[in-house]
Design an enzyme around this catalytic site. Structure first.
Site, PDB file in Angstrom:
ATOM      1  N   ARG A   1      34.448  37.395  37.759  1.00 20.75           N
ATOM      2  CA  ARG A   1      34.559  37.384  39.234  1.00 20.75           C
ATOM      3  C   ARG A   1      33.539  38.397  39.742  1.00 20.75           C
ATOM      4  O   ARG A   1      33.672  39.602  39.470  1.00 20.75           O
ATOM      5  CB  ARG A   1      35.976  37.730  39.684  1.00 20.75           C
TER       6      ARG A   1
ATOM      7  N   HIS B   1      33.555  28.900  44.091  1.00 18.35           N
ATOM      8  CA  HIS B   1      34.846  29.199  43.464  1.00 18.35           C
ATOM      9  C   HIS B   1      35.327  27.930  42.745  1.00 18.35           C
ATOM     10  O   HIS B   1      36.278  27.274  43.164  1.00 18.35           O
ATOM     11  CB  HIS B   1      35.842  29.633  44.545  1.00 18.35           C
TER      12      HIS B   1
ATOM     13  N   GLN C   1      39.092  27.194  41.606  1.00 14.57           N
ATOM     14  CA  GLN C   1      39.979  26.887  42.741  1.00 14.57           C
ATOM     15  C   GLN C   1      39.902  25.400  43.081  1.00 14.57           C
ATOM     16  O   GLN C   1      40.920  24.745  43.297  1.00 14.57           O
ATOM     17  CB  GLN C   1      39.543  27.730  43.960  1.00 14.57           C
TER      18      GLN C   1
ATOM     19  N   ASP D   1      40.622  28.737  54.869  1.00 10.39           N
ATOM     20  CA  ASP D   1      40.578  29.928  54.008  1.00 10.39           C
ATOM     21  C   ASP D   1      40.433  31.142  54.917  1.00 10.39           C
ATOM     22  O   ASP D   1      40.165  31.014  56.123  1.00 10.39           O
ATOM     23  CB  ASP D   1      39.388  29.806  53.019  1.00 10.39           C
TER      24      ASP D   1
ATOM     25  N   CYS E   1      43.583  28.302  49.815  1.00  4.52           N
ATOM     26  CA  CYS E   1      43.478  28.827  48.440  1.00  4.52           C
ATOM     27  C   CYS E   1      44.301  30.102  48.259  1.00  4.52           C
ATOM     28  O   CYS E   1      44.571  30.496  47.131  1.00  4.52           O
ATOM     29  CB  CYS E   1      42.022  29.052  48.080  1.00  4.52           C
TER      30      CYS E   1
ATOM     31  N   ARG F   1      46.342  26.220  39.629  1.00  8.49           N
ATOM     32  CA  ARG F   1      45.244  27.033  39.088  1.00  8.49           C
ATOM     33  C   ARG F   1      45.405  27.154  37.575  1.00  8.49           C
ATOM     34  O   ARG F   1      44.454  26.999  36.817  1.00  8.49           O
ATOM     35  CB  ARG F   1      45.240  28.431  39.728  1.00  8.49           C
TER      36      ARG F   1
HETATM   37  N1   CP Z   1      42.734  31.904  45.336  1.00 10.10           N
HETATM   38  C1   CP Z   1      42.364  32.956  44.576  1.00 10.10           C
HETATM   39  O1   CP Z   1      41.345  32.935  43.884  1.00 10.10           O
HETATM   40  O2   CP Z   1      43.232  34.005  44.635  1.00 10.10           O
HETATM   41  P1   CP Z   1      43.032  35.454  43.975  1.00 10.10           P
HETATM   42  O3   CP Z   1      41.963  36.155  44.749  1.00 10.10           O
HETATM   43  O4   CP Z   1      44.380  36.089  44.121  1.00 10.10           O
HETATM   44  O5   CP Z   1      42.629  35.291  42.547  1.00 10.10           O
HETATM   45  N1  NVA Z   2      36.840  33.202  50.369  1.00  9.81           N
HETATM   46  C1  NVA Z   2      37.760  34.137  49.779  1.00  9.81           C
HETATM   47  C2  NVA Z   2      38.550  33.474  48.705  1.00  9.81           C
HETATM   48  C3  NVA Z   2      39.566  34.341  48.041  1.00  9.81           C
HETATM   49  C4  NVA Z   2      40.270  33.673  46.917  1.00  9.81           C
HETATM   50  C5  NVA Z   2      36.998  35.342  49.251  1.00  9.81           C
HETATM   51  O1  NVA Z   2      35.905  35.160  48.690  1.00  9.81           O
HETATM   52  O2  NVA Z   2      37.480  36.448  49.402  1.00  9.81           O
END
Ligand code: CP
Ligand code: NVA
Length: 307
Positions: free
Chosen positions: A100, A127, A130, A222, A262, A290
């Site tokens: 990440r 992502h 997701q 989102d 998400c 997920r």
């Molecule tokens: N939707 C998602 O990726 O959630 P987290 O940031 O909690 O991993």
């Molecule tokens: N768009 C959001 C998604 C979190 C799962 C972010 O990048 O923070």
């Protein structure tokens, strides 16, 4: 050759297999599988996570494998060791890396240097995990993607980019409604449009949330402020205020439409509490899926037969 999942496009050839396998894994509910016995997954997280971290850790355990979690702070990455060196070193210990990252460029750099499969667990551009779970959730609820319209309403962010590509790959119509200054990535828009066309679907970006909601089978939103964009705060919230998903907006969608997010969500900002907590919402199915979708991806990339 190792296979990475950096973009939803990397799932393109295998999407039916992955969705089928994810649905099967969910149905079987086997918590002591052995598909990844003896395999270790390294997990580097530069940003916070609840769902992604726990679903990868639980999923890996359920397949008989192990995970090692590294936050940037605890590893030498936080003290300036390069991503390339980190990737090369980790590749000597583990069988796959989940990453990440703040930046897509770093994601690509890690994938280039690693000799084991790399899975994008979110960056500023995409992502993909997701979206695998989201497609699985739509499949569960609707039975097929044929003739469906997915409307994404809000910030044209990483989730929106990946969703446009995912919809195009499965041949679902996609319409994003975003403020003009917060449109999705131009590269994602162009790829989604060209893939959608090949699959008999359309992919569009508009500014009117009502236009997107009309005739939609799925309404998706989102957070307005993604991780790493906290500085844009107030101005962005103002631009996005008209994109709040209210019950009224939901009522413009087709009968039987579902609401998706998400998570994490901000009730009262991008979505009304009565929508996300109401009967059309499938957000906790998405969250559960997920784990199932990622198990399918992990097996595809890391099971002995994948090498
Ligand atoms: N939707 C998602 O990726 O959630 P987290 O940031 O909690 O991993
Ligand atoms: N768009 C959001 C998604 C979190 C799962 C972010 O990048 O923070």
């Amino acid at each position: 050759m190792k296979k990475d999942v950096i973009s939803v496009l990397d799932l393109r050839a295998d999407i039916s297999d992955i969705l089928g396998s994810a649905l099967e894994l969910k149905k079987r509910n086997d918590k002591s599988g052995q598909q990844l016995k003896g395999r270790t997954l390294g997990m580097i997280f530069e940003k916070s996570s609840t769902r992604t971290r726990v679903s990868f850790e639980a999923g890996m355990l359920q397949l008989g494998g192990h995970t090692i979690y590294l936050s940037q702070r605890d590893s030498q990455l936080g003290r300036g060791e390069t991503i390339g060196d980190t990737a090369k070193v980790l590749s000597r210990y583990v069988d796959g890396i989940v990453y990440r990252a703040f930046s897509h460029a770093n994601m690509l750099e890690l994938a280039r240097a690693a000799t084991v499969p790399v899975i994008n667990a979110l960056d500023d551009l995409e992502h993909p995990c997701q979206i695998a779970a989201d497609l699985m959730t739509i499949m569960e609820r609707k039975g097929s993607f044929q003739g469906l319209k997915l409307a994404y309403i809000g910030d044209g962010n990483n989730v929106c980019n990946s969703l446009s590509l995912g919809a195009a790959i499965v041949g679902m119509d996609f319409m994003a409604a975003t403020p003009p200054e917060h449109r999705p990535d131009p590269g994602a828009i162009a790829s989604a449009r060209s893939i959608a066309e090949k699959n008999g679907a359309v992919s569009e970006v508009v500014t009117s949330p009502q236009e997107a909601a009309r005739g939609a089978d799925v309404i998706y939103t989102d957070t307005w402020i993604s991780m790493g964009q906290e500085d844009e705060g107030r101005e962005k919230m103002r631009a996005l205020a008209p994109y709040h998903v209210s019950q009224e907006l939901m009522s413009m969608a087709n009968k039987g439409s579902i609401f998706m997010h998400c998570l994490p969500a901000h009730r009262g900002s991008e979505v009304a509490a009565e929508v996300i907590d109401g009967p059309q919402s499938v957000v906790f199915d998405q969250a559960e899926n997920r784990m199932h979708a990622q198990k399918a991806i992990l097996i595809k990339l890391m099971a002995p037969s994948a090498r």
